[in-house]
Enzyme design. Structure first.
Site, PDB file in Angstrom:
ATOM      1  N   HIS A   1       1.023  -1.369   0.189  1.00  0.00           N
ATOM      2  CA  HIS A   1       0.012  -0.050  -0.057  1.00  0.00           C
ATOM      3  C   HIS A   1       0.843   1.275   0.116  1.00  0.00           C
ATOM      4  O   HIS A   1       0.557   2.145  -0.874  1.00  0.00           O
ATOM      5  CB  HIS A   1      -1.015   0.107   1.289  1.00  0.00           C
ATOM      6  CG  HIS A   1      -2.184   1.193   1.062  1.00  0.00           C
ATOM      7  ND1 HIS A   1      -3.246   0.827   0.767  1.00  0.00           N
ATOM      8  CD2 HIS A   1      -1.788   2.487   1.630  1.00  0.00           C
ATOM      9  CE1 HIS A   1      -3.797   2.020   0.966  1.00  0.00           C
ATOM     10  NE2 HIS A   1      -2.857   2.971   1.511  1.00  0.00           N
TER      11      HIS A   1
ATOM     12  N   HIS B   1     -10.123   2.099  -1.067  1.00  0.00           N
ATOM     13  CA  HIS B   1     -10.328   1.879   0.229  1.00  0.00           C
ATOM     14  C   HIS B   1     -11.153   0.509   0.183  1.00  0.00           C
ATOM     15  O   HIS B   1     -12.240   0.404   0.672  1.00  0.00           O
ATOM     16  CB  HIS B   1     -10.948   2.606   1.004  1.00  0.00           C
ATOM     17  CG  HIS B   1     -10.312   3.158   2.467  1.00  0.00           C
ATOM     18  ND1 HIS B   1     -11.040   3.080   3.581  1.00  0.00           N
ATOM     19  CD2 HIS B   1      -9.065   3.040   2.776  1.00  0.00           C
ATOM     20  CE1 HIS B   1     -10.203   3.387   4.680  1.00  0.00           C
ATOM     21  NE2 HIS B   1      -9.037   3.476   4.084  1.00  0.00           N
TER      22      HIS B   1
ATOM     23  N   ASP C   1      -5.500  14.080   1.438  1.00  0.00           N
ATOM     24  CA  ASP C   1      -4.267  14.081   0.397  1.00  0.00           C
ATOM     25  C   ASP C   1      -3.965  15.499  -0.027  1.00  0.00           C
ATOM     26  O   ASP C   1      -2.937  15.923   0.148  1.00  0.00           O
ATOM     27  CB  ASP C   1      -4.350  12.992  -0.551  1.00  0.00           C
ATOM     28  CG  ASP C   1      -4.069  11.512  -0.313  1.00  0.00           C
ATOM     29  OD1 ASP C   1      -3.060  11.549   0.650  1.00  0.00           O
ATOM     30  OD2 ASP C   1      -4.647  10.538  -0.262  1.00  0.00           O
TER      31      ASP C   1
ATOM     32  N   GLU D   1      -4.016   4.206  12.936  1.00  0.00           N
ATOM     33  CA  GLU D   1      -4.374   4.805  11.646  1.00  0.00           C
ATOM     34  C   GLU D   1      -5.594   5.517  12.170  1.00  0.00           C
ATOM     35  O   GLU D   1      -6.641   5.714  11.299  1.00  0.00           O
ATOM     36  CB  GLU D   1      -4.701   3.869  10.423  1.00  0.00           C
ATOM     37  CG  GLU D   1      -3.550   3.359   9.775  1.00  0.00           C
ATOM     38  CD  GLU D   1      -3.345   2.627   8.707  1.00  0.00           C
ATOM     39  OE1 GLU D   1      -4.843   2.511   7.936  1.00  0.00           O
ATOM     40  OE2 GLU D   1      -2.553   1.542   8.296  1.00  0.00           O
TER      41      GLU D   1
ATOM     42  N   GLN E   1      -8.267   8.251  12.435  1.00  0.00           N
ATOM     43  CA  GLN E   1      -8.543   9.415  11.424  1.00  0.00           C
ATOM     44  C   GLN E   1      -8.385  10.834  11.705  1.00  0.00           C
ATOM     45  O   GLN E   1      -8.370  11.150  13.097  1.00  0.00           O
ATOM     46  CB  GLN E   1     -10.000   9.101  10.877  1.00  0.00           C
ATOM     47  CG  GLN E   1     -10.160   7.589  10.265  1.00  0.00           C
ATOM     48  CD  GLN E   1      -9.293   7.676   9.062  1.00  0.00           C
ATOM     49  OE1 GLN E   1      -9.713   8.292   7.838  1.00  0.00           O
ATOM     50  NE2 GLN E   1      -8.280   6.686   8.779  1.00  0.00           N
TER      51      GLN E   1
END
Length: 969
Positions: free
Chosen positions: A229, A301, A323, A526, A528
């Site tokens: 990934h 995803h 991003d 991870e 958010q």
């Protein structure tokens, strides 16, 4: 004390949740489930007085006009329950983000009501004679998702809902130096590192040379950084590729194909190069005007969405928004896109493999996840597609994209040693642990239990607040660089930012959702809505004050150094020390063989017939062609006021737009054009032409609404199966070669991309047989175009009776993968190809004609071919057509079925007013152009064949009904 506030609709209101469960139970065949009463509960810990809880329920949690509430303390005593009651409670598993509960606790705090903890719960009471087997089936398939939720039977016996516990620090090392190869492989799998034996051996050798064993956090850091990934190691690998005409050796396949195309295009442009930053940041950047540039990113995803559709898609959208926000010094999002791939939503429950969710549940969850994040962030979702194939059953695909604007002087960051490492936004929890490595692995029926922690739940409001603060701080020059916490969390974010210099991180400083996290969990979580910024010490006070004023948490968690090492500390003790060189350059290259053997082809026999009405209706009503209005209407595509060409257009705003046009600067008439191209069916015949067709479709969708073909940037998203198999990797290489050659021919540079491999699902059948289902090789091409003046943009709906209709482009007998063959049960034929010389000429001439005002409407030909395009233009504009195919049939020597339903590339239907017809025809004198007929005032779609008789004669409203019905949920 712990209280439960149970809320239900008043008797005069319909209980929608109860109805949903009953309907789904019926679909499952759980016939003994005849009654369901659904309620929702809030669990509140802290208040000692019931009067306080009543105030909370009445003033904040329940709408007393349409809802009732009851309050009781927990644990529930036997006296408070109904004898024989079949009660199931659905609660989030420990550590899963509960956004409603979090918002409730914040709202109570703002009112001066201090509570220890809040949690939410759903409760279901069933008829007493419901069979245990039926209840178990309904529980598993309808009530809860085991990846994030748990079911508690009977009255709740909880005494606390508080999370976390004291953490006792213990440094853990992994004795990797003495491990055998089998031990290394076991560690890679059971530790959810998902690294190959060669990679594990490389790590082993590194620490043997260092004369010590790695700590757990060092091993996790390397695994995150080396994951498929994060490092795209397959596409960037050393590959020997052989097909029927080529024998190629790649040192870095991605660099030598897709990257090379962009490099060559930029060289040809020279001083006119309009690319700003490509493949070097979180998103690609191209020039827009003198004040702003534009950037774009599309992510996948898939694996999280397979386990928990809502959370997977929700965080997919949240992640891709971060991003561009984390590109350069920060870009402002202006619109979102999405593309989904599902199995048939009518799949029988009995046909579901173990460990899979029903496709309709996946579809509803994914759409809701994307909807909620985009809408709550105030970002319009303007373009997308949905594809259906039974091979997506265990492995749906979820693509999320974002386009953003960035000032021309903010496109690059420049962090310096001594800058603080600052975490901004959400807090860190156990959600999302092993997300990067998990997304690189094949799914199995056990993935839900093994990797449930890899699924996160997003909070769009937190991200919106962080977004606003970052853009304000950017304009005040308060930081020098930033990136988002995506795959790998702090591990990837800090590791990437400090790659050229070094970094030191103080893990105990990281803000946590709850206590008890180990140092390695903090590092790789991870969770958010988090970003990492490089803030110069002189700017910290102003930056901290700005964040505090907006209610956004900002914390110094380390500093960037000049050591070229990543040093991790917990309470002043070093828990990790990895050289940046080994972390980023130490991974051994993937070395693989790849081959491609074209499948055997056979001709397809197509006969003329008196009428093709039923075939046209069948194609319009097929899942890949039918209206996606049910999805589109859930998205806000008007917010920010820049939407010009909407996702749905026409007289009733329900026709399918070819692409979106957005005006990002309301003081300017210059616009952005966003489109996509994808057709997995073609990949079954030849992945080269599948990729070529995807690029052609994305570009022609852009051009159809007015985009300048000389200013279109594209992105690739490869979703493939297990590329350790030479034939699977061979199909990927073949598609990449097409991307290189078509992009160069079109002058459309790739500016960013992403791959998602190992999209396969394995399970055991009832007979004990191991079965693996691989997705079809799926390549999404997203296109970002520009239009000089949005007032000249076009839509596809017919505009006025009496106007002429023309077909631009060559129609060929290219029926393989077509919807006509699918609905008629036939097979064979040639897959559509692309004329790399003629296509760019057609695009440019069409653009010139649009800019000259010659064309009133334009629609590209894709799924279903000419007949479908004409039908869509007709019912979108609520005008009939009278078309004669005789010239097309004579010119191309085609059968009527091919003329109607071929899906050849680079074709458009355009509408021209009679007074400009002569000039229009002269404009296309040297290119393929056929006059088809004219627009009429009646409600009939009439298409005549060889004999002059109508081979399609259908009421446009009947066609529209066929098109709108399948997903009119």
């Amino acid at each position: 004390m712990l209280w439960e506030i149970e809320i239900s609709p008043v008797s005069s209101e319909i209980n929608r949740e109860s109805e949903r469960v009953l309907v789904e139970a019926g679909h499952l065949g759980a016939d003994s489930v005849k009654e369901v009463h659904a309620t929702r509960s809030f669990l509140i810990e802290g208040p000692q007085e019931k009067t306080v809880v009543e105030k909370i329920a009445r003033n904040l949690l329940a709408d007393t006009v349409v809802e009732n509430f009851t309050i009781h303390s927990l644990p529930t005593s036997a006296a408070d329950t109904t004898a024989g009651e079949l009660l199931l409670n659905v609660l989030f598993k420990s550590g899963v983000t509960d956004n409603v509960a979090s918002s409730t606790q914040k709202a109570l705090a703002s009112q001066g009501i201090d509570v220890t903890a809040v949690s939410t719960c759903r409760k279901y009471t069933f008829n007493n004679d419901a069979k245990p087997a039926d209840l178990q089936l309904v529980s598993k398939r309808v009530l809860a998702n085991d990846a994030i939720e748990q079911i508690v039977e009977g009255p709740l016996q909880l005494t606390t809902i508080g999370l976390g516990s004291d953490y006792e620090f213990e440094l853990i090392t992994v004795p990797i130096r003495t491990m055998s190869d089998s031990d290394l492989e076991k560690l890679a799998k059971e530790g959810q590192l998902y690294l190959s034996l060669v990679e594990m051996q490389t790590i082993q050798k590194q620490f043997q040379e260092l004369d010590r064993d790695p700590t757990d956090i060092e091993l996790e850091t390397v695994a995150q950084t080396w994951s498929e990934h994060c490092s795209h190691k397959t596409l960037a690998g050393r590959i020997h590729y052989v097909d029927e005409s080529r024998d190629l050796h790649f040192e870095n396949m991605l660099k030598e194909t897709i990257f090379a195309a962009t490099v060559n295009i930029r060289k040809e442009l020279g001083d006119d190069d309009w690319c700003v930053s490509v493949f070097s940041d979180n998103a690609g950047i191209v020039k827009f005007d003198e004040k702003q540039n534009v950037c774009i990113k599309v992510e996948t995803h898939n694996h999280p969405s397979a386990l928990e559709p809502y959370g997977g898609a929700n965080t997919g959208m949240g992640g891709v928004i971060r991003d561009p926000l984390g590109t350069g010094l920060g870009a402002k999002p202006v619109c979102n896109t999405d593309v989904f791939c599902f199995a048939d939503p009518k799949t029988a429950y009995s046909d579901l493999p173990p460990g899979t969710l029903h496709p309709k549940a996946v579809m509803e969850g994914v759409v809701a996840g994307v909807r909620d994040y985009g809408n709550r962030m105030g970002i319009p979702t303007v373009n997308g597609s949905v594809f259906f194939d039974d091979r997506y059953l265990g492995n749906p695909l979820v693509y999320c994209g974002n386009v953003a604007m960035i000032p021309t002087d903010k496109c690059f960051g420049n962090m310096s040693p001594g800058d603080y490492i600052v975490a901004v936004g959400g807090r860190t929890g156990r959600d999302g642990i092993h997300g990067a490595t998990f997304s690189s692995a094949e799914l199995t029926e056990e993935s839900e239990s093994l990797s449930g922690g890899a699924v996160q739940i997003g909070n769009a409001i937190t991200e919106k607040m962080m977004h606003d603060v970052i853009l304000e701080a950017r304009d005040r020059n308060l930081y020098s660089a930033l990136t988002d916490c995506g795959a790998g969390g702090f591990s990837s974010a800090v590791g990437e930012m400090g790659e050229k210099t070094g970094a030191e991180v103080w893990l105990e400083k990281c803000p946590l959702k709850y206590s008890g996290l180990a140092y390695h969990e903090i590092w790789i979580s991870e969770a958010q809505e988090r970003m990492v910024l490089a803030v110069p010490p002189m700017s910290w006070e102003a930056f901290e004050a700005l964040c505090a004023a907006e209610g956004v948490e900002a914390t110094i968690i380390g500093k960037f150094t000049d050591t070229k090492h990543l040093v991790l500390k917990y309470e002043d003790q070093i828990v990790g020390d990895v050289s940046m060189e080994f972390l980023h350059d130490g991974r051994p290259p993937v070395i693989r063989e790849a081959n491609y053997q074209p499948p055997a082809s056979s001709p397809v026999e197509l006969t003329d017939q008196a009428s093709f009405n039923e075939e046209l209706k069948a194609i319009l009503g097929s899942l890949n062609v039918c209206s996606k209005e049910w999805i589109i209407r859930q998205y806000d595509h008007e917010v920010q006021a820049g939407s010009v060409v909407k996702p749905l257009v026409g007289a009733q705003s329900d026709g399918p737009a070819d692409a979106a046009v957005v005006r990002p600067d309301l003081t300017s008439s210059r616009g952005l054009v966003i489109s996509n191209g994808m057709n997995p069916e073609f990949g079954d015949f030849d992945p080269y032409w599948m990729a070529a067709s995807a690029i052609d479709e994305a570009v022609r969708n852009c051009v159809a609404v007015g985009a300048d073909p000389s200013r279109i940037a594209i992105l690739d998203n490869f979703c493939w199966g297990n590329c350790e198999k030479p034939e699977v990797l061979g199909s990927l290489v073949r598609a990449a070669l097409a991307c290189q050659e078509v992009a160069q021919a079109f002058g459309t540079p790739f500016v960013s991309g992403k791959d998602s491999l190992n999209n396969e699902f394995s399970y055991l059948t009832e007979s004990g047989e191991q079965k693996t289902v691989a997705i079809p090789s799926t390549l999404l091409i997203s296109a970002l175009g520009q239009i000089p003046d949005v007032k000249k943009s076009l839509t596809m709906d017919l505009k006025e009776a009496g106007n002429r209709l023309y077909l631009i482009g060559n129609t060929k007998e290219e029926m393989a993968g077509s919807h006509y063959l699918k609905v008629t049960g036939k097979s064979g034929g040639q897959v559509p190809q692309v004329d790399l010389v003629q296509a760019p000429l057609i695009f440019q001439e069409l653009h010139d004609a649009i800019m000259n005002g010659t064309i009133r409407s334009c629609h590209d030909l894709s799924e279903g071919g000419l007949a479908v395009a004409l039908a869509e233009m007709s019912f979108a504009g609520e005008l009939g057509i009278d078309v004669d195919l005789s010239k097309l049939l004579a010119q191309c020597e085609l059968s009527e079925a091919v003329a109607l339903f071929s899906e050849s590339n680079t074709r458009f239907v355009v509408e021209v007013i009679p007074q400009q017809a002569e000039a229009f025809e002269a404009h296309f004198e040297d290119l393929p152009l056929v006059v088809l007929g004219e627009v009429t005032n009646n409600n009939q779609v009439i298409i005549k064949g060889k004999s002059g008789k109508a081979i399609i004669d259908a009421d446009l409203y009947e066609l529209k009904t066929a098109w709108k019905s399948p997903l009119a949920w």
